[in-house]
Scaffold this motif. Sequence first.
Motif, PDB file in Angstrom:
ATOM      1  N   SER A  28       1.102  -1.391  -0.239  1.00 22.48           N
ATOM      2  CA  SER A  28      -0.152   0.049  -0.877  1.00 22.48           C
ATOM      3  C   SER A  28       1.062   1.343   0.080  1.00 22.48           C
ATOM      4  O   SER A  28       1.438   1.391   0.712  1.00 22.48           O
ATOM      5  N   VAL A  29       0.551   1.783  -0.956  1.00 16.98           N
ATOM      6  CA  VAL A  29       1.820   3.770  -1.054  1.00 16.98           C
ATOM      7  C   VAL A  29       0.833   3.998   0.266  1.00 16.98           C
ATOM      8  O   VAL A  29       1.610   5.328   0.529  1.00 16.98           O
ATOM      9  N   MET A  30      -0.177   3.997   0.883  1.00 22.95           N
ATOM     10  CA  MET A  30      -0.799   5.341   2.128  1.00 22.95           C
ATOM     11  C   MET A  30       0.362   4.382   3.221  1.00 22.95           C
ATOM     12  O   MET A  30       0.726   5.083   4.239  1.00 22.95           O
ATOM     13  N   ALA A  31       0.447   3.335   2.546  1.00 22.80           N
ATOM     14  CA  ALA A  31       1.132   2.336   4.521  1.00 22.80           C
ATOM     15  C   ALA A  31       2.831   2.906   4.288  1.00 22.80           C
ATOM     16  O   ALA A  31       3.349   3.280   5.477  1.00 22.80           O
ATOM     17  N   ILE A  32       3.398   2.986   3.100  1.00 23.06           N
ATOM     18  CA  ILE A  32       4.690   3.431   3.153  1.00 23.06           C
ATOM     19  C   ILE A  32       5.126   4.756   3.139  1.00 23.06           C
ATOM     20  O   ILE A  32       5.970   5.630   3.807  1.00 23.06           O
ATOM     21  N   SER A  33       4.060   5.533   2.424  1.00 22.32           N
ATOM     22  CA  SER A  33       3.890   6.987   2.587  1.00 22.32           C
ATOM     23  C   SER A  33       3.540   7.139   4.682  1.00 22.32           C
ATOM     24  O   SER A  33       4.572   8.419   5.379  1.00 22.32           O
ATOM     25  N   ALA A  34       3.167   6.618   5.032  1.00 19.38           N
ATOM     26  CA  ALA A  34       2.884   6.659   6.373  1.00 19.38           C
ATOM     27  C   ALA A  34       3.932   6.840   7.229  1.00 19.38           C
ATOM     28  O   ALA A  34       4.027   7.828   8.344  1.00 19.38           O
ATOM     29  N   LEU A  35       4.706   5.659   7.161  1.00 22.87           N
ATOM     30  CA  LEU A  35       6.026   5.380   7.527  1.00 22.87           C
ATOM     31  C   LEU A  35       6.811   6.216   7.292  1.00 22.87           C
ATOM     32  O   LEU A  35       7.620   6.301   8.482  1.00 22.87           O
ATOM     33  N   VAL A  36       6.641   6.246   6.492  1.00 20.73           N
ATOM     34  CA  VAL A  36       8.591   7.494   6.170  1.00 20.73           C
ATOM     35  C   VAL A  36       7.709   8.734   7.102  1.00 20.73           C
ATOM     36  O   VAL A  36       8.265   9.381   7.686  1.00 20.73           O
ATOM     37  N   LEU A  37       6.418   9.327   6.290  1.00 27.42           N
ATOM     38  CA  LEU A  37       6.758  10.320   7.357  1.00 27.42           C
ATOM     39  C   LEU A  37       6.562  10.840   8.746  1.00 27.42           C
ATOM     40  O   LEU A  37       6.473  11.477   9.748  1.00 27.42           O
ATOM     41  N   GLY A  38       6.459   9.409   9.344  1.00 29.40           N
ATOM     42  CA  GLY A  38       6.141   9.538  10.887  1.00 29.40           C
ATOM     43  C   GLY A  38       7.709   9.521  11.482  1.00 29.40           C
ATOM     44  O   GLY A  38       7.768  10.015  12.225  1.00 29.40           O
ATOM     45  N   ILE A  39       8.272   8.885  10.777  1.00 27.67           N
ATOM     46  CA  ILE A  39       9.545   8.783  10.467  1.00 27.67           C
ATOM     47  C   ILE A  39      10.601  10.706  10.781  1.00 27.67           C
ATOM     48  O   ILE A  39      11.091  10.601  11.956  1.00 27.67           O
ATOM     49  N   ILE A  40      10.111  11.030   9.665  1.00 30.50           N
ATOM     50  CA  ILE A  40      10.390  12.311   9.790  1.00 30.50           C
ATOM     51  C   ILE A  40       9.681  12.632  10.813  1.00 30.50           C
ATOM     52  O   ILE A  40       9.944  14.167  11.421  1.00 30.50           O
ATOM     53  N   GLY A  41       8.892  13.029  11.590  1.00 30.18           N
ATOM     54  CA  GLY A  41       8.302  13.366  12.141  1.00 30.18           C
ATOM     55  C   GLY A  41       8.805  13.388  13.404  1.00 30.18           C
ATOM     56  O   GLY A  41       8.328  13.989  14.589  1.00 30.18           O
ATOM     57  N   VAL A  42       9.371  12.922  13.789  1.00 28.96           N
ATOM     58  CA  VAL A  42       9.414  12.310  15.172  1.00 28.96           C
ATOM     59  C   VAL A  42      11.157  13.405  15.085  1.00 28.96           C
ATOM     60  O   VAL A  42      11.891  13.099  15.959  1.00 28.96           O
ATOM     61  N   ILE A  43      11.811  12.977  13.930  1.00 33.36           N
ATOM     62  CA  ILE A  43      12.825  13.656  13.815  1.00 33.36           C
ATOM     63  C   ILE A  43      12.858  15.638  14.362  1.00 33.36           C
ATOM     64  O   ILE A  43      11.631  15.469  14.046  1.00 33.36           O
ATOM     65  N   PRO A  44      13.440  16.181  14.940  1.00 33.17           N
ATOM     66  CA  PRO A  44      13.483  17.481  15.894  1.00 33.17           C
ATOM     67  C   PRO A  44      13.187  18.156  15.041  1.00 33.17           C
ATOM     68  O   PRO A  44      14.289  18.687  15.114  1.00 33.17           O
ATOM     69  N   CYS A  45      12.229  18.830  14.205  1.00 31.20           N
ATOM     70  CA  CYS A  45      12.322  19.975  13.124  1.00 31.20           C
ATOM     71  C   CYS A  45      11.332  20.894  13.698  1.00 31.20           C
ATOM     72  O   CYS A  45      11.476  21.532  13.527  1.00 31.20           O
TER      73      CYS A  45
END
Length: 116
Positions: A28-45
């Motif tokens: 699922s493209v949505m599942a992959i996108s969710a994981l990538v965005l979740g990882i980026i969101g945890v990075i302190p930006c």
Amino acid sequence: MSYDQPPPPPQYGAPQPYGYGSQPPKNSVMAISALVLGIIGVIPCFWGCFIFSGAGVVLGKLGQKEIRESQGAKKGEGQAKWGFILGIVGLVLGVLYWILFATGAIDITYEGNFGS
């Protein structure tokens, strides 16, 4: 069951085992996108964490729904789940950071000697 009889027909709505003439389940493209965005969101930006983490939460839930409704045609429920979880963690960290910043517990001043 003897070898000369064909296998029974699959039940309606049951996921089809893939074999001769059928396609394997796709990610699922949505599942992959969710994981990538979740990882980026945890990075302190800090400002961006709300955008990326929020998108990870939304896409994680939509990805889980898409996979459940695909009846075995799509896979990646674990990726969608972890994208959702990491999105929540990113949102909590972002809120915690801004609370600490507003109370003065964290001070961001950039003073440096730049060539003088």
